[in-house]
Scaffold this motif. Structure first.
Motif, PDB file in Angstrom:
ATOM      1  N   TRP A  20      42.027  46.055  28.259  1.00 49.68           N
ATOM      2  CA  TRP A  20      42.567  45.123  29.251  1.00 49.68           C
ATOM      3  C   TRP A  20      44.055  44.837  29.045  1.00 49.68           C
ATOM      4  CZ3 TRP A  20      38.284  40.742  29.389  1.00 49.68           C
ATOM      5  CH2 TRP A  20      37.187  41.208  30.117  1.00 49.68           C
ATOM      6  N   VAL A  63      45.942  41.104  37.140  1.00 47.60           N
ATOM      7  CA  VAL A  63      46.951  42.131  36.821  1.00 47.60           C
ATOM      8  C   VAL A  63      48.317  41.700  37.335  1.00 47.60           C
ATOM      9  CG1 VAL A  63      47.661  44.522  37.232  1.00 47.60           C
ATOM     10  CG2 VAL A  63      45.250  43.987  36.783  1.00 47.60           C
ATOM     11  N   ASP A 117      42.701  42.293  40.600  1.00 47.22           N
ATOM     12  CA  ASP A 117      44.100  42.573  40.932  1.00 47.22           C
ATOM     13  C   ASP A 117      44.967  41.334  40.748  1.00 47.22           C
ATOM     14  OD1 ASP A 117      43.388  45.154  41.561  1.00 47.22           O
ATOM     15  OD2 ASP A 117      43.278  44.803  43.723  1.00 47.22           O
TER      16      ASP A 117
END
Length: 282
Positions: A191, A22, A19
């Motif tokens: 990704w 991201v 996370d």
């Protein structure tokens, strides 16, 4: 028989970037974000902070002063370069979960780092703008091998069992129907990494240079120089690097040897930062 998209999809479910990655990517993509916003998220991961600062202060960047904060790293190196370091960190962390012998993984990262150092050196030698970004392309160029190792370990022995005059990517295509490079590119696409990273990796084995970018040509050459020191050390160099390939960029035998020497000098320090356990075997 699974195709390359099947492998990439399965790998995308197994090897998930965190996370934190991201969130950092979202901030970098957002033009309204500030350096402090990005630094604040990076600071939540002490291991990431340590890795970025070690790399920023290494001879790899050769910055004359001391970079002691993430904010300074972002200012001095630039957001894109720090993002490349973030990609390297999280990729290595993600693939630590692969089910494989440690010696195999250590060897994998050693060859990946060598390719990364060689492509970065040659890019710098040719005055390619922002050549440091080439390092991440070299580092990630062969992730597809770990994908196949995780999903179909029974196929790895056959795919990696080749001898001169057969070339590695030819054997991979024969056994799998695709190359490790193509599989790497598909995972990086999952990704949502930048196109500028994906495309050179996708085309690293393509000897038709009609539409190749300089980054693709550099990776093509660097990978083969690396392999000449490892898996293809018994191959005639002409098999790996044809005259046509060498003419794509203004490099000669001296440049190739300089790149190998640079790699020998920098390998240990880079492995100690990116994959510390590997450096212990040298």
């Amino acid at each position: 028989m699974k195709n390359v998209n099947d492998y990439a999809k399965a790998a995308g479910e197994i090897f998930v970037l965190s996370d934190s990655f991201v969130r950092i990517k979202e901030l970098i993509d957002d033009e309204q974000s500030t350096i402090d916003d990005i630094a604040d998220v990076i600071l939540l991961d002490p291991a990431l902070v340590a890795t970025i600062l070690k790399l920023a202060n290494s001879s790899f960047f050769n910055y004359p002063g001391k970079i002691d904060t993430i904010s300074k790293a972002l200012l001095v190196l630039g957001i894109n370069e720090v993002y490349n370091l973030v990609i390297a960190f999280f990729t290595n962390r993600t693939f630590k979960r692969v089910n494989v012998e440690q010696d195999y993984l250590d060897d994998f990262w050693c060859k990946s780092v060598d390719c990364a150092l060689i492509v970065k050196y040659i890019g710098s030698k040719l005055n390619i703008p922002n050549a440091e970004r080439l390092f991440i392309i070299g580092l990630l160029h062969n992730l597809g091998e770990l994908v196949v190792q995780q999903i179909s370990p029974e196929k790895i022995l056959a795919a990696n069992n080749f001898s001169s005059p057969q070339l590695p990517w030819e054997k991979q295509h024969h056994e799998l129907g695709f190359t490790y490079g193509e599989c790497s590119a598909e995972l990086l696409k999952q990704w949502q990494l930048p196109y500028s990273i994906i495309e050179p990796i996708r085309n690293q084995d393509n000897s038709d240079f009609s539409y190749s970018t300089d980054d693709t040509k550099l990776l093509y050459l660097a990978k083969r120089i690396m392999l000449s020191q490892f898996d293809c050390s018994s191959h005639p160099i002409e098999l790996l690097l044809s005259e046509d390939a060498l003419q794509q960029l203004p490099i000669d035998e001296n440049t190739i040897q300089e790149a190998i020497n640079f790699c020998d000098l920098e390998r240990l320090s880079m492995l100690a930062i990116i994959n510390p356990g590997t450096a212990m075997i040298f």
